[in-house]
Scaffold this motif. Structure first.
Motif, PDB file in Angstrom:
ATOM      1  N   ARG A 117      53.652  67.918 -16.000  1.00 49.31           N
ATOM      2  CA  ARG A 117      54.317  66.614 -15.875  1.00 49.31           C
ATOM      3  C   ARG A 117      53.367  65.569 -15.297  1.00 49.31           C
ATOM      4  O   ARG A 117      53.235  64.453 -15.836  1.00 49.31           O
ATOM      5  CB  ARG A 117      55.547  66.763 -14.985  1.00 49.31           C
ATOM      6  N   LYS A 118      52.693  65.904 -14.225  1.00 46.34           N
ATOM      7  CA  LYS A 118      51.776  64.946 -13.602  1.00 46.34           C
ATOM      8  C   LYS A 118      50.597  64.638 -14.542  1.00 46.34           C
ATOM      9  O   LYS A 118      50.161  63.494 -14.650  1.00 46.34           O
ATOM     10  CB  LYS A 118      51.249  65.511 -12.268  1.00 46.34           C
ATOM     11  N   PHE A 119      50.083  65.661 -15.196  1.00 45.86           N
ATOM     12  CA  PHE A 119      48.975  65.452 -16.128  1.00 45.86           C
ATOM     13  C   PHE A 119      49.386  64.489 -17.235  1.00 45.86           C
ATOM     14  O   PHE A 119      48.618  63.589 -17.606  1.00 45.86           O
ATOM     15  CB  PHE A 119      48.538  66.785 -16.745  1.00 45.86           C
TER      16      PHE A 119
ATOM     17  N   ARG B 163      42.509  64.149 -13.246  1.00 42.09           N
ATOM     18  CA  ARG B 163      41.893  62.909 -13.710  1.00 42.09           C
ATOM     19  C   ARG B 163      41.442  63.122 -15.154  1.00 42.09           C
ATOM     20  O   ARG B 163      40.875  64.170 -15.478  1.00 42.09           O
ATOM     21  CB  ARG B 163      40.724  62.495 -12.814  1.00 42.09           C
ATOM     22  N   THR B 164      41.692  62.157 -16.004  1.00 38.90           N
ATOM     23  CA  THR B 164      41.186  62.181 -17.377  1.00 38.90           C
ATOM     24  C   THR B 164      40.409  60.895 -17.582  1.00 38.90           C
ATOM     25  O   THR B 164      40.947  59.805 -17.353  1.00 38.90           O
ATOM     26  CB  THR B 164      42.328  62.283 -18.397  1.00 38.90           C
ATOM     27  N   GLU B 165      39.150  61.024 -17.981  1.00 40.21           N
ATOM     28  CA  GLU B 165      38.269  59.847 -18.051  1.00 40.21           C
ATOM     29  C   GLU B 165      37.515  59.785 -19.363  1.00 40.21           C
ATOM     30  O   GLU B 165      36.846  60.743 -19.767  1.00 40.21           O
ATOM     31  CB  GLU B 165      37.264  59.874 -16.898  1.00 40.21           C
ATOM     32  N   ASN B 166      37.639  58.646 -20.030  1.00 41.05           N
ATOM     33  CA  ASN B 166      36.807  58.287 -21.174  1.00 41.05           C
ATOM     34  C   ASN B 166      36.096  56.986 -20.872  1.00 41.05           C
ATOM     35  O   ASN B 166      36.554  56.195 -20.039  1.00 41.05           O
ATOM     36  CB  ASN B 166      37.662  58.088 -22.432  1.00 41.05           C
TER      37      ASN B 166
ATOM     38  N   ILE C 142      49.820  69.126 -21.604  1.00 44.53           N
ATOM     39  CA  ILE C 142      50.580  67.972 -22.071  1.00 44.53           C
ATOM     40  C   ILE C 142      52.040  68.355 -22.329  1.00 44.53           C
ATOM     41  O   ILE C 142      52.327  69.307 -23.059  1.00 44.53           O
ATOM     42  CB  ILE C 142      49.961  67.393 -23.360  1.00 44.53           C
ATOM     43  N   ASP C 143      52.938  67.608 -21.715  1.00 39.68           N
ATOM     44  CA  ASP C 143      54.365  67.731 -21.981  1.00 39.68           C
ATOM     45  C   ASP C 143      54.718  66.659 -23.006  1.00 39.68           C
ATOM     46  O   ASP C 143      54.894  65.489 -22.660  1.00 39.68           O
ATOM     47  CB  ASP C 143      55.159  67.537 -20.688  1.00 39.68           C
ATOM     48  N   THR C 144      54.819  67.053 -24.276  1.00 36.25           N
ATOM     49  CA  THR C 144      55.019  66.070 -25.338  1.00 36.25           C
ATOM     50  C   THR C 144      56.363  65.364 -25.238  1.00 36.25           C
ATOM     51  O   THR C 144      56.539  64.281 -25.804  1.00 36.25           O
ATOM     52  CB  THR C 144      54.891  66.732 -26.722  1.00 36.25           C
ATOM     53  N   ASP C 145      57.311  65.934 -24.521  1.00 38.37           N
ATOM     54  CA  ASP C 145      58.600  65.263 -24.355  1.00 38.37           C
ATOM     55  C   ASP C 145      58.470  63.974 -23.553  1.00 38.37           C
ATOM     56  O   ASP C 145      59.361  63.125 -23.581  1.00 38.37           O
ATOM     57  CB  ASP C 145      59.600  66.190 -23.656  1.00 38.37           C
TER      58      ASP C 145
END
Length: 614
Positions: A438-440, A529-532, A565-568
């Motif tokens: 959920r947090k991700f 953290r996700t970074e591009n 990833i929670d696609t909902d």
């Protein structure tokens, strides 16, 4: 040889004796205190070993801080990133840790409401910093005194020598513009400001302006130097000739008059004599330069470093180099991530992972015949609760095994001749919890919101920072760092003036490169953290619209872990973006990988098979 070291040499027991020696110097000069910042004459993010006075004196090795040594007490000011580290690395009987954010030295001195005479080294404080310190002290009847010799230098018997690493030429095929053109344009900027000259103090600006690179500090390819750029006439470049191979010296001689660093003070004074006006950037230039100019009879005009904005707005060649460097970096990341997925939980640790990634970057870079020149920063390799420290640096003391049921955060980057990279990915070790997913996904929603943003000319980073946070805010979460920083072209991984943050006041311009890195940190639990990296695009009118809008081109190429990833929680447009991004990652990187890495990449970039909500 590895670029990154995991040994943190810090001994809290040395602080007491060294502070005692410094206090003896205070007494001899009649001072109440002395300031010791983590800075050198250039005010850069990284400083050479010779300038690590704060670490030598206190034991604190963080990247931001300042000590105030008084006759009977000593204070160490650090920000929230380093509160725990400061407590661990310093002697609590000697140092009291204060907040560099809430009560920085000017505020602390003002609040003290006592008459203090405080010494400082004017080479190590900017004009703006010095003004704030002086005003704070004078409010209480005190004074700020510039010392002739740094007091730490007087007691540091085995202080390292100044670095003398070799300077190389950055070819036009990577720079995209001749140095002579850049210098001419800067001279025109000085003339338009009605100044006679400016002094470049930021080595990044000097490296960019003269199309040179060096290795005087870690992680960033900089030669430490100063430059005086006149409105008319030849620039003066103050650099130790021992750093210059024959070819580099010949090249620089065609662009400037080469002067030894030891002549800087005299040459600046001679130039300023007779009332000349010299433009200095008060946020970058040392107070010492202002003193030299005014004491010689010259005038100081406040002005921005004329290389800073042109350096931030990349030309077409630099942008293409950034894209190519990220393609290579993507290949390295796929190799690394596929390897880490093949390891059983509990079998590798943070250091082994960071070491493997550096080795992989080297190998991939050699395969593309574009060597890895350095890491763009020491990798943040954080497992479980260590990942909850946004700027965690793994050491042999803190090293943690990647354990089942935890998250692993890896933030890393490389320095290549054609570009600088910076990427963060968060991975599950074993099976992630629903809370982690959920947090991700909330963080991912913010990252996608920035990636897909469209905005008109004049938009500042602070105007769109909220896009990265709104999904988190709605659920009662946030993160304590900025969303994005500027990135250089084979220069500093942290570059201004652009940023995406609550303090990002500069407008975003086409050609700027920024990071996009929202996060979430659960103390004692995990970090996400996700970074591009992104390029600001040229404005265009959207179909059916009225106004031209700018946007972002994502140049980082690496899968985002679908297991988290929670696609909902994703709406249709978000999932479409993710599938499109993964399709581009697969198409670009697949020709460069084989075997198990190829199979891993295909699986990691498979589109989602069900319809999202919205």
């Amino acid at each position: 040889m590895m670029f990154q070291s995991f040994e943190v040499v810090s001994n809290p027991a040395t602080g007491g004796p060294r502070v005692a020696k410094l206090r003896a110097e205070l007494e001899s000069l009649g001072l109440d205190g002395f300031l010791v910042p983590r800075a050198d004459e250039h005010q850069g993010e990284y400083v050479p070993a010779r300038a690590r006075r704060l670490a030598w004196l206190t034991g604190f090795t963080g990247s931001a801080g300042v000590a105030l040594i008084m006759k009977d007490k000593a204070y160490l000011f650090v920000d929230g990133r380093y509160t725990l580290q400061a407590a661990e690395q310093t002697d609590p009987n000697v140092f009291t840790v204060e907040s560099l954010v809430d009560t920085p030295p000017p505020v602390w001195l003002r609040n003290a409401e006592r008459k203090f005479t405080i010494g400082f080294d004017p080479w190590l404080h900017t004009i703006s910093e010095t003004k704030a310190l002086r005003e704070a002290l004078e409010k209480n009847g005190g004074s700020l005194v510039a010392v002739k010799d740094n007091l730490v230098d007087l007691i540091w018997d085995d202080q390292p020598s100044a670095p003398l690493e070799q300077v190389t030429i950055q070819p036009e095929k990577y720079a995209g513009k001749l140095a002579s053109e850049k210098l001419h344009e800067m001279a025109e900027t000085v003339a338009k400001a009605k100044a006679d000259a400016t002094i470049l103090t930021d080595p990044s600006s000097i490296a960019w302006a003269f199309n040179i690179r060096g290795n005087d500090v870690s992680n960033t390819p900089l030669p430490l130097a100063f430059a005086l750029i006149p409105a008319s006439g030849e620039p003066l470049l103050f650099i130790d000739k021992r750093k210059l191979p024959i070819e580099t010296e010949a090249y620089l001689t065609q662009l400037s008059t080469l002067r030894a660093p030891s002549t800087l003070e005299g040459d600046v004074a001679a130039f300023a004599a007779g009332g000349k006006t010299v433009m200095l950037d008060p946020a970058l230039a040392a107070e010492k330069l202002r003193l030299i100019i005014e004491q010689a009879g010259g005038k100081v005009a406040d002005g921005l470093d004329p290389a800073r904005l042109p350096r931030a707005v990349k030309n077409a060649v630099e942008l293409q180099g950034a894209r190519k460097s990220h393609e290579r970096d993507g290949v390295a990341m796929v190799s690394f991530l596929s390897w880490i997925d093949a390891q059983a939980p509990g079998t590798i640790d943070e250091i082994k992972a960071a070491t493997r990634l550096e080795e992989t970057r080297r190998k991939v870079a050699e395969g593309f015949q574009m060597p890895l020149e350095n890491l763009s920063f020491d990798s943040i390799s954080g497992a479980g609760p260590n990942g909850a420290f946004a700027h965690y640096r793994v050491s042999t003391q803190s090293n943690r095994v990647l354990q089942d049921g935890e998250l692993y955060l890896i933030d890393s980057g490389g320095q290549y001749r054609d570009g600088t990279t910076d990427i963060t990915r968060t991975l599950p070790v074993g099976t992630p919890t629903e809370d982690m997913k959920r947090k991700f996904t909330l963080v991912l929603k913010g990252m996608i919101a920035i990636s897909t943003a469209r905005f008109p000319k004049g938009t500042r980073g602070m105007d769109i920072d909220v896009l990265a946070r709104i999904a988190l805010w709605k659920q009662g979460y946030d993160y304590g760092h900025g969303t994005g920083h500027g990135v250089g072209s084979f220069l500093s991984v942290h570059e201004g003036p652009q940023s995406i943050s609550k303090r990002g006041v500069h407008e975003l311009l086409p050609g700027m490169i920024l990071s996009n890195e929202p996060g979430y940190y659960k103390p004692g639990g995990y970090g996400i953290r996700t970074e591009n990296l992104l390029i600001v695009t040229e404005p265009s009118v959207p179909e059916g619209g009225d106004l031209p809008m700018m946007g972002f081109e994502t140049i980082t190429l690496c899968p985002i872990d679908k297991r988290l990833i929670d696609t909902d929680l994703l709406v249709r447009d978000e999932l479409v973006w993710l599938d499109d991004y993964h399709a581009r990652v697969r198409e670009t990187l697949l020709p460069h990988v084989s075997g198990e890495e190829r199979e891993w990449l295909i699986a990691a970039t498979e589109p989602f098979s069900h319809e999202p909500k919205g």
